[in-house]
Design a protein around this motif. Structure first.
Motif, PDB file in Angstrom:
ATOM      1  N   VAL A   1       0.852  -1.193   0.000  1.00 39.92           N
ATOM      2  CA  VAL A   1       0.000   0.000   0.000  1.00 39.92           C
ATOM      3  C   VAL A   1       0.882   1.236   0.000  1.00 39.92           C
ATOM      4  CG1 VAL A   1      -1.626   1.367   1.356  1.00 39.92           C
ATOM      5  CG2 VAL A   1      -2.027  -1.055   1.052  1.00 39.92           C
TER       6      VAL A   1
ATOM      7  N   ASP B   1      -3.349   3.380  -1.808  1.00 39.93           N
ATOM      8  CA  ASP B   1      -4.512   2.584  -1.420  1.00 39.93           C
ATOM      9  C   ASP B   1      -5.636   2.661  -2.456  1.00 39.93           C
ATOM     10  OD1 ASP B   1      -5.085   5.203  -0.920  1.00 39.93           O
ATOM     11  OD2 ASP B   1      -5.930   4.888   1.064  1.00 39.93           O
TER      12      ASP B   1
ATOM     13  N   TRP C   1      -7.121  -2.181  -5.809  1.00 38.99           N
ATOM     14  CA  TRP C   1      -6.924  -3.254  -4.840  1.00 38.99           C
ATOM     15  C   TRP C   1      -6.689  -4.615  -5.485  1.00 38.99           C
ATOM     16  CZ3 TRP C   1      -5.420  -2.007  -0.258  1.00 38.99           C
ATOM     17  CH2 TRP C   1      -5.783  -0.763   0.262  1.00 38.99           C
TER      18      TRP C   1
ATOM     19  N   ARG D   1      -8.511  -4.451   0.693  1.00 38.10           N
ATOM     20  CA  ARG D   1      -9.057  -3.124   0.945  1.00 38.10           C
ATOM     21  C   ARG D   1      -9.705  -3.056   2.334  1.00 38.10           C
ATOM     22  NH1 ARG D   1     -14.087  -1.579   0.955  1.00 38.10           N
ATOM     23  NH2 ARG D   1     -14.433   0.651   1.117  1.00 38.10           N
TER      24      ARG D   1
ATOM     25  N   TRP E   1      -7.193  -2.943   5.095  1.00 32.14           N
ATOM     26  CA  TRP E   1      -6.563  -1.632   5.166  1.00 32.14           C
ATOM     27  C   TRP E   1      -7.526  -0.613   5.791  1.00 32.14           C
ATOM     28  CZ3 TRP E   1      -2.207   1.000   5.047  1.00 32.14           C
ATOM     29  CH2 TRP E   1      -2.258   2.381   4.818  1.00 32.14           C
TER      30      TRP E   1
END
Length: 217
Positions: free
Chosen positions: A24, A29, A32, A49, A52
């Motif tokens: 990431v 970010d 994904w 995702r 995160w």
DNA sequence: AAGACCTCCAACCGCGGAACG
DNA sequence: ACGTTCCGCGGTTGGAGGTCT
């Protein structure tokens, strides 16, 4: 598909977390599916995702909701209903998932308390055909605090209307409820503020600390 | 002490919408 | 305009840990 069969599911390991953090940091970010592939993690992009957004993102706060945050959640939920991501955007460091979980657990409790009260003094709900179960569902599910909505008040199928939200629950009542809740908590000797989870802080902190980004540049 | 029950929360699923080719 | 891919959302589930009996 064969590829789906080898995808990992369930709880993330520390190694996976570190790996995801690294990628990431490297690629951002977004994208994904791409991240999931290049990282070598046997996880779907979606899963990455989620991990995160709900856990690894360093901007997140972890630990107990403060009374201020609780108030905000109540206030915003009374405005917007179950628009969790939207509510989360107004509460820095909290995720939609966290708020959703908080709402479900705490509001369920409240609903049950409410139920007890109303069963002690049933006069108030005499004209209603709504069952207790339905009451409880309405209270913490899609309708926010509809349970307490005064009979005859305008009803709208969707509460999503930006600033011009429908009012279903007076703020005075919300404050009263919260005060009561806090009083009870204090009586039970439970600190409300500042009880950040040390265990979580330790593990994620160490994860971030131990991971020297410079080695990967 | 131990089994039943409850609470909490991380993670998953399904769906809709945006973006893109 | 249409199909595909990706992202984000809301709802739900499963399991770990705590509490009760």
């Amino acid at each position: 598909m064969v590829q789906e069969e080898i995808m990992r599911r369930g709880p993330w390991t520390e190694e996976e977390d570190v790996q995801l953090l690294f990628y990431v940091k490297l690629f951002g970010d977004r994208r994904w599916d791409f991240l999931a592939k290049v990282s070598g993690l046997k996880r779907t992009g979606k899963s990455c995702r989620l991990r995160w957004v709900n856990y690894l993102n360093p901007d997140l706060k972890h630990g107990k909701m403060t009374p201020q945050e609780e108030r905000l959640v109540l206030e915003l939920h009374s405005k917007w209903g179950n628009r969790w991501s939207r509510i989360a955007r107004k509460i820095p460091g909290r995720t939609d998932n966290e708020i959703k979980n908080y709402w479900r657990t705490h509001m369920r409790k409240k609903a049950q308390e409410q139920r007890k009260k109303s069963s002690v003094s049933p006069s108030s709900s005499s004209s209603s055909s709504i069952t207790h179960e339905e009451n409880e569902r309405n209270f913490y599910d899609t309708g926010g605090l509809k349970l307490l909505q005064v009979e005859g008040e305008k009803k709208s199928s969707d509460q999503e209307q930006d600033g011009k939200s429908m009012k279903v629950y007076s703020m005075d009542e919300i404050w009263k409820d919260i005060e009561l809740l806090e009083e009870n908590e204090e009586k039970m000797n439970k600190p409300i503020m500042g009880s950040i989870l040390p265990l979580w802080d330790y593990s994620l902190d160490s994860l971030w600390k131990d991971f020297d980004w410079n080695n990967f540049r």
